[in-house]
Design an enzyme around this catalytic site. Structure first.
Site, mmCIF file in Angstrom:
data_model
loop_
_atom_site.group_PDB
_atom_site.id
_atom_site.type_symbol
_atom_site.label_atom_id
_atom_site.label_comp_id
_atom_site.label_asym_id
_atom_site.label_seq_id
_atom_site.Cartn_x
_atom_site.Cartn_y
_atom_site.Cartn_z
ATOM 1 N N SER A 50 10.349 -8.672 44.915
ATOM 2 C CA SER A 50 9.961 -8.987 45.766
ATOM 3 C C SER A 50 8.799 -8.594 45.956
ATOM 4 C CB SER A 50 10.695 -9.072 46.908
ATOM 5 O OG SER A 50 11.347 -7.779 47.931
ATOM 6 N N ASP A 82 10.721 -12.412 43.263
ATOM 7 C CA ASP A 82 10.883 -13.512 44.059
ATOM 8 C C ASP A 82 10.117 -13.415 45.260
ATOM 9 O OD1 ASP A 82 12.887 -14.665 45.695
ATOM 10 O OD2 ASP A 82 13.390 -13.661 47.127
ATOM 11 N N HIS A 83 9.431 -14.587 45.752
ATOM 12 C CA HIS A 83 8.540 -15.392 46.663
ATOM 13 C C HIS A 83 7.233 -15.000 46.184
ATOM 14 C CE1 HIS A 83 11.277 -17.068 49.304
ATOM 15 N NE2 HIS A 83 12.248 -16.499 49.444
ATOM 16 N N HIS A 180 16.881 -16.780 55.149
ATOM 17 C CA HIS A 180 16.883 -15.399 54.394
ATOM 18 C C HIS A 180 17.428 -14.967 55.864
ATOM 19 C CE1 HIS A 180 13.599 -16.887 52.660
ATOM 20 N NE2 HIS A 180 14.976 -16.597 51.129
ATOM 21 N N HIS A 211 17.504 -20.465 48.363
ATOM 22 C CA HIS A 211 17.300 -19.364 49.010
ATOM 23 C C HIS A 211 18.733 -18.932 49.660
ATOM 24 C CE1 HIS A 211 13.560 -17.906 47.057
ATOM 25 N NE2 HIS A 211 14.342 -18.797 46.379
ATOM 26 N N ASP A 256 20.637 -10.946 48.917
ATOM 27 C CA ASP A 256 20.116 -9.593 48.903
ATOM 28 C C ASP A 256 20.502 -9.197 49.467
ATOM 29 O OD1 ASP A 256 18.450 -7.859 48.341
ATOM 30 O OD2 ASP A 256 16.849 -8.795 49.524
ATOM 31 N N SER A 257 20.232 -9.887 50.663
ATOM 32 C CA SER A 257 21.521 -9.003 52.164
ATOM 33 C C SER A 257 22.716 -8.344 51.655
ATOM 34 C CB SER A 257 20.840 -10.450 53.443
ATOM 35 O OG SER A 257 19.589 -10.006 53.268
HETATM 36 P P1 13P Z 1 19.964 -13.581 51.562
HETATM 37 O O1 13P Z 1 18.912 -12.955 52.868
HETATM 38 O O2 13P Z 1 20.615 -14.562 52.271
HETATM 39 O O3 13P Z 1 20.495 -12.949 51.019
HETATM 40 O O4 13P Z 1 18.533 -14.565 50.725
HETATM 41 C C1 13P Z 1 17.752 -13.481 49.671
HETATM 42 C C2 13P Z 1 17.382 -14.771 49.437
HETATM 43 O O5 13P Z 1 16.807 -15.692 49.160
HETATM 44 C C3 13P Z 1 15.914 -14.013 48.257
HETATM 45 O O6 13P Z 1 14.935 -14.870 47.444
HETATM 46 O O1 G3H Z 2 13.739 -13.395 50.556
HETATM 47 C C1 G3H Z 2 13.766 -11.897 50.114
HETATM 48 C C2 G3H Z 2 13.924 -11.005 49.557
HETATM 49 O O2 G3H Z 2 15.754 -10.601 50.745
HETATM 50 C C3 G3H Z 2 13.248 -9.919 49.406
HETATM 51 O O3 G3H Z 2 13.541 -9.199 51.033
HETATM 52 O O4 G3H Z 2 11.176 -8.831 50.546
HETATM 53 O O5 G3H Z 2 12.849 -7.444 52.064
HETATM 54 O O6 G3H Z 2 12.108 -6.821 49.589
HETATM 55 P P1 G3H Z 2 11.565 -7.998 50.532
HETATM 56 ZN ZN ZN Z 3 14.234 -16.156 49.405
#
Ligand code: 13P
Ligand code: G3H
Ligand code: ZN
Length: 309
Positions: A50, A82-83, A180, A211, A256-257
């Site tokens: 990210s 990512d994003h 998320h 996501h 991620d979480s």
């Molecule tokens: P989670 O927060 O459910 O892990 O999603 C992560 C995500 O979509 C990262 O782009």
């Molecule tokens: O969707 C977001 C991801 O969980 C990345 O999280 O931007 O805090 O690194 P972050």
């Molecule tokens: Zn995401």
């Protein structure tokens, strides 16, 4: 083997009715835990970074760690932004060696999202890089952005077709009820599978992305809470729903979480049980082992990508 794009991975995943895991990485232990799991299970892998991760670890460090992982394991790995919120960050990642970027224009009006996505697609494709875009809006927390449930919008199937045609994006993240972070559902978890099926049927063979797909494993929540965390009410997407999504054209599932929870639970446990510990290897090492276990479970039981590398 150099870094690969996700093109072949998605083709095989679509045909095989499974999904490839896209796991967020921020440091060496996270990368090693994930890669060890993928290597043991012979799974294709997308490592995603990210803007926050890039800022925390520095682009070049993450890049070199991922290159080391490939040299060490021979696994096909795709390195993905990512994003990405604008053209500039996508460009920086493309120029800096990533093989895939996400341009996330989901917070912008439809035409603006199309415009910014098209610009990134043009730049990326000229350089052999693939692009994920997003249509519809997930609730939850990403980086500094918090989207309230009332502002979340599910993806419109007709718009999805038009969006893909007009932008030429290689994959599309859709909103069907995931969000998320660790708090996804207040009551019964529900995803709009009818909507997913409609989008899949209208875009046959096209890779969709989900996501917000952490399952928020209760034992990690309990561990965190046992050692002083306050994660009451955290609830993720049930595993069977993710397996089902993999059968409906979802080729990439973002997690991620769950990794954060697993890692934090282990570090808390080490400090609670060995308060005198001050060697970082003695808490980051067990956290890395815990991540390996977690991602092996994901690959085998949630994504179905084991043995597909
Ligand atoms: P989670 O927060 O459910 O892990 O999603 C992560 C995500 O979509 C990262 O782009
Ligand atoms: O969707 C977001 C991801 O969980 C990345 O999280 O931007 O805090 O690194 P972050
Ligand atoms: Zn995401």
């Amino acid at each position: 083997m150099p870094l690969v794009t996700s093109t072949e991975m998605f083709k095989k995943a679509y045909e095989g009715h499974y999904a490839v895991g896209a796991f967020n990485v921020n440091n060496m232990e996270i990368i090693q835990g994930i890669v060890a799991a993928a290597q043991q299970e012979k799974s294709p892998l997308i490592l995603q970074v990210s803007a926050g991760a890039r800022k925390y670890a520095n682009h070049i460090y993450l890049m070199k760690l991922v290159e080391a992982a490939i040299e060490d394991t021979g696994l096909p790995i795709c390195l993905h932004l990512d994003h990405g919120e604008d053209f500039d960050i996508c460009k920086a990642c493309i120029d800096g060696g990533f093989t895939s970027v996400m341009i996330d224009g989901s917070k912008h009006p439809f035409e603006e999202n199309i415009e910014m996505t098209r610009r990134v697609v043009e730049y990326a494709h000229e350089r052999g890089v693939v692009v994920e875009a997003e249509l519809g809006r997930l609730a939850g927390v990403e980086d500094a952005v918090k989207v309230n449930t009332k502002d979340a919008t599910y993806t419109d199937p007709d718009q999805a077709v038009e969006f893909v045609e007009r932008t030429g994006c290689d994959s599309l993240a859709i909103a069907i009820g995931t969000s998320h972070g660790a708090y996804k559902f207040k009551g019964k978890p529900e995803l709009d599978f009818a909507r997913l099926e409609k989008i899949t049927n209208m875009l046959p063979g096209y890779p969709l992305v989900l996501h917000g797909a952490s399952t928020v494993i209760p034992s990690f929540v309990e561990e965190c809470n046992k050692y002083g965390g306050k994660l009451d009410g955290a609830q993720g997407v049930p595993e069977d729903m993710l397996l089902q999504a993999g059968k409906f054209g979802v080729c990439k599932i973002n997690i991620d979480s769950d990794g954060r929870l697993a890692m934090t639970a282990k570090v808390r446990e080490v400090f609670a049980t060995k308060p005198a510990e001050f060697d970082p290897r003695k808490y980051l090492g067990p956290a890395r082992d815990e991540l390996k276990k977690l991602y092996m479970h994901k690959v085998v039981n949630v994504l179905g990508s084991a043995g597909k590398a």
